[in-house]
Write an enzyme that holds these catalytic residues in place. Structure first.
Site, PDB file in Angstrom:
ATOM      1  N   LYS A  53       0.847  -1.200   0.000  1.00 53.69           N
ATOM      2  CA  LYS A  53       0.000   0.000   0.000  1.00 53.69           C
ATOM      3  C   LYS A  53       0.880   1.248   0.000  1.00 53.69           C
ATOM      4  O   LYS A  53       0.601   2.210  -0.718  1.00 53.69           O
ATOM      5  CB  LYS A  53      -0.938  -0.016   1.212  1.00 53.69           C
ATOM      6  N   GLN A  97      -4.294  -1.543   9.708  1.00 51.09           N
ATOM      7  CA  GLN A  97      -4.317  -2.869   9.078  1.00 51.09           C
ATOM      8  C   GLN A  97      -4.926  -3.894  10.041  1.00 51.09           C
ATOM      9  O   GLN A  97      -4.546  -3.975  11.207  1.00 51.09           O
ATOM     10  CB  GLN A  97      -2.893  -3.279   8.665  1.00 51.09           C
ATOM     11  N   ASP A 120     -10.637   3.358   4.580  1.00 50.37           N
ATOM     12  CA  ASP A 120     -10.984   1.941   4.478  1.00 50.37           C
ATOM     13  C   ASP A 120     -12.503   1.755   4.445  1.00 50.37           C
ATOM     14  O   ASP A 120     -12.990   0.660   4.158  1.00 50.37           O
ATOM     15  CB  ASP A 120     -10.425   1.185   5.691  1.00 50.37           C
TER      16      ASP A 120
HETATM   17  N1  GUN Z   1      -6.947  -6.739   6.250  1.00 48.02           N
HETATM   18  C1  GUN Z   1      -7.305  -7.432   5.142  1.00 48.02           C
HETATM   19  N2  GUN Z   1      -7.850  -6.607   4.239  1.00 48.02           N
HETATM   20  C2  GUN Z   1      -7.853  -5.372   4.781  1.00 48.02           C
HETATM   21  C3  GUN Z   1      -8.284  -4.098   4.324  1.00 48.02           C
HETATM   22  O1  GUN Z   1      -8.812  -3.928   3.215  1.00 48.02           O
HETATM   23  N3  GUN Z   1      -8.104  -3.079   5.177  1.00 48.02           N
HETATM   24  C4  GUN Z   1      -7.549  -3.238   6.406  1.00 48.02           C
HETATM   25  N4  GUN Z   1      -7.415  -2.184   7.185  1.00 48.02           N
HETATM   26  N5  GUN Z   1      -7.135  -4.404   6.859  1.00 48.02           N
HETATM   27  C5  GUN Z   1      -7.292  -5.451   6.043  1.00 48.02           C
END
Ligand code: GUN
Length: 293
Positions: A53, A97, A120
């Site tokens: 990311k 995350q 998110d």
């Molecule tokens: N863990 C797995 N997919 C995601 C996501 O799209 N966002 C976040 N914050 N954690 C994740």
């Protein structure tokens, strides 16, 4: 032969749109969009996702910083960091995350993020707006799945979409998104989950099957209607001694055997995965744009 829905190519297209928006923000408002990513603990998959990311941000002109906290961090410390990031004007988006270590309550942390920075799209405010049909930030994976469908010419309108999995970040918001009365939606959606009796009965009637289960090869060819579209959200590590890493990534569907049966399918890890990241970038630039308009 099935149409392979290439998430890498499509995400490139979306990332170039994001890069253009970022340039505009710079030109018009002298503003660089910023994303803060919070990584608690040392889960190897999460570390890879967060690193990817950050790299994706660099490529499109989004400033990003990763805040790493040790596995045994207290909930209070994570809340304090989120507080600090909520107030930091360099960051228009905050991503925590998931999953978080067990001593930390995920809901409490998510609710602490400023909804205007929740790129998110998982704060109850943003999920509520999505449910009302007036979304602010759509969660990355559901938004990515929708873009994969419509930009490949598979409009879900009037189709039966069967989503296997009911998580808060994929299954539930995707069901909400695809049932909206709006372009790229208007689907009839069934959500299957661990307590669904005889999932095949449902998947066999699906025009579009979305697998978000978290189990390798859980969806097999005999469970599908020939000619359906298969979207594989799963990313599972399985042992592979022929690889330097010792593992490879496979999805939630039995890809090789489904390939001859379906109309289109997303590969893993280069289908939905890159789209989730692209849509996070879209949301981050959107958050920055909202901060000046
Ligand atoms: N863990 C797995 N997919 C995601 C996501 O799209 N966002 C976040 N914050 N954690 C994740």
């Amino acid at each position: 032969m099935a149409n392979i829905l290439d998430g890498t190519a499509l995400s490139k297209e979306i990332r170039s749109e994001v890069a253009e928006s970022a340039l505009n923000l710079k030109a018009l408002h002298n503003l660089t969009p910023g994303l803060a990513a919070v990584l608690v603990g040392d889960d190897p998959a999460s570390a890879v996702y967060v690193r990817n990311k950050g790299r994706a941000c660099d490529e499109v002109g989004i400033f990003s910083e990763i805040f790493r906290l040790p596995k045994d961090t207290s909930q209070q410390s994570v809340l304090a960091l989120v507080d600090k990031l909520n107030k930091d004007p360099r960051f228009h988006g905050i991503l925590v995350q998931l999953p978080l270590p067990e001593q930390i309550n995920e809901t409490t942390i998510i609710e602490h993020i400023d909804p205007a920075k929740d790129v998110d799209g998982i704060h109850p405010f943003n999920l509520g707006k999505l449910t009302q049909g007036i979304p602010e930030f759509i969660p990355g994976t559901p938004a990515g799945v929708q873009q994969l469908l419509i930009r490949n010419g598979y409009d879900p309108a009037g189709k039966h979409v069967v989503i296997c999995g009911r998580s808060n970040i994929v299954g539930k918001p995707l069901a909400t998104l695809l049932t909206q009365r709006s372009n790229g939606a208007n689907a009839t959606v069934t959500v299957c989950h661990t307590r669904t009796e005889n999932i095949s009965e449902f998947t066999k009637t699906a025009d579009i099957v979305v697998a978000a289960i978290g189990q390798p090869k859980a969806i097999t060819a005999d469970m599908l209607k020939p000619g359906c579209i298969v979207i594989d959200v799963g990313i599972n590590r399985v042992e592979d001694t022929s690889r330097k890493s010792g593992y490879r990534l496979i999805g939630d569907v039995d890809y090789e055997n489904i390939l001859p049966v379906c109309e289109a399918i997303t590969p893993v890890p280069v289908g939905v995965g890159p789209m989730t990241i692209a849509m996070l970038l879209v949301n981050t630039v959107k958050a920055a744009e909202k901060s000046v308009t």
